[in-house]
Motif scaffolding. Structure first.
Motif, PDB file in Angstrom:
ATOM      1  N   ASN A 142       0.800  -1.236   0.000  1.00 40.34           N
ATOM      2  CA  ASN A 142       0.000   0.000   0.000  1.00 40.34           C
ATOM      3  C   ASN A 142       0.828   1.279   0.000  1.00 40.34           C
ATOM      4  O   ASN A 142       0.455   2.272   0.617  1.00 40.34           O
ATOM      5  CB  ASN A 142      -0.999   0.019   1.155  1.00 40.34           C
ATOM      6  N   TYR A 143       1.949   1.266  -0.700  1.00 44.06           N
ATOM      7  CA  TYR A 143       2.764   2.463  -0.867  1.00 44.06           C
ATOM      8  C   TYR A 143       3.085   2.694  -2.336  1.00 44.06           C
ATOM      9  O   TYR A 143       4.172   3.155  -2.676  1.00 44.06           O
ATOM     10  CB  TYR A 143       4.086   2.330  -0.092  1.00 44.06           C
ATOM     11  N   SER A 158      -0.354   1.237  11.214  1.00 39.17           N
ATOM     12  CA  SER A 158      -1.304   1.637  12.254  1.00 39.17           C
ATOM     13  C   SER A 158      -1.050   0.935  13.580  1.00 39.17           C
ATOM     14  O   SER A 158      -1.568   1.347  14.604  1.00 39.17           O
ATOM     15  CB  SER A 158      -2.733   1.317  11.801  1.00 39.17           C
ATOM     16  N   THR A 208      -4.655  -5.224   2.442  1.00 35.81           N
ATOM     17  CA  THR A 208      -4.523  -4.697   3.798  1.00 35.81           C
ATOM     18  C   THR A 208      -5.253  -3.365   3.864  1.00 35.81           C
ATOM     19  O   THR A 208      -5.386  -2.666   2.865  1.00 35.81           O
ATOM     20  CB  THR A 208      -3.043  -4.506   4.185  1.00 35.81           C
ATOM     21  N   THR A 209      -5.728  -3.016   5.040  1.00 37.43           N
ATOM     22  CA  THR A 209      -6.495  -1.780   5.198  1.00 37.43           C
ATOM     23  C   THR A 209      -5.626  -0.540   5.162  1.00 37.43           C
ATOM     24  O   THR A 209      -6.127   0.564   4.998  1.00 37.43           O
ATOM     25  CB  THR A 209      -7.297  -1.806   6.511  1.00 37.43           C
ATOM     26  N   GLY A 210      -4.335  -0.719   5.324  1.00 40.44           N
ATOM     27  CA  GLY A 210      -3.421   0.420   5.312  1.00 40.44           C
ATOM     28  C   GLY A 210      -2.024  -0.022   4.960  1.00 40.44           C
ATOM     29  O   GLY A 210      -1.765  -1.194   4.681  1.00 40.44           O
TER      30      GLY A 210
END
Length: 135
Positions: free
Chosen positions: A37-38, A72, A95-97
């Motif tokens: 997620n980046y 997180s 993933t959520t974050g």
């Protein structure tokens, strides 16, 4: 200590070779880099597979810790198993974050990183090569 620089280095293979050559015997490498997620943040999102291969015993290292850590803090960090030992790559799915991959590896001897091959392909190559069938 790499706190997120390697993701921006275009020739990452050379960067890891340099790390292997710069660390003296018993030196400790600690790395924290994006794993998920980046997109667009740097050139790379690193996988546990890459780190297990770079910091393998064959490359003169011992891995003390390799984890996937959600930024997180929730859920808790997950130990990233070596796919060469477990026979299966780890999949984290959506993933959520953002998720970091962290590694702590000690150089035990030798000149450092020399050869890095993805473990599931190495197993297939050895199975297909009759000269290495009994190794």
């Amino acid at each position: 200590l790499d706190g997120g620089t390697l993701e921006y280095v275009f020739d990452i293979a050379m960067a890891y070779r340099n790390i292997g050559q710069m660390l003296r015997e018993n030196g400790l490498f600690i790395g924290i880099n994006p794993a998920n997620n980046y997109l667009g943040h740097g050139f790379y999102q690193l996988s546990p597979e890459l780190l297990w291969r770079v910091f393998s015993e064959e490359n003169s290292f011992t891995v003390h810790s390799l984890e996937l850590v959600p930024v997180s803090g929730f859920p808790a960090p997950v130990a990233a198993r070596d796919p060469a030992e477990s026979g299966q790559r780890m999949q984290i799915g959506a993933t959520t974050g953002p998720v970091y991959v962290t590694v702590a590896a000690r150089k035990v001897a030798g000149s450092g990183t020399t050869s890095v091959q993805q473990s599931d392909y190495v197993a297939q190559w050895q199975h297909a090569d009759p000269d290495t069938e009994n190794e």
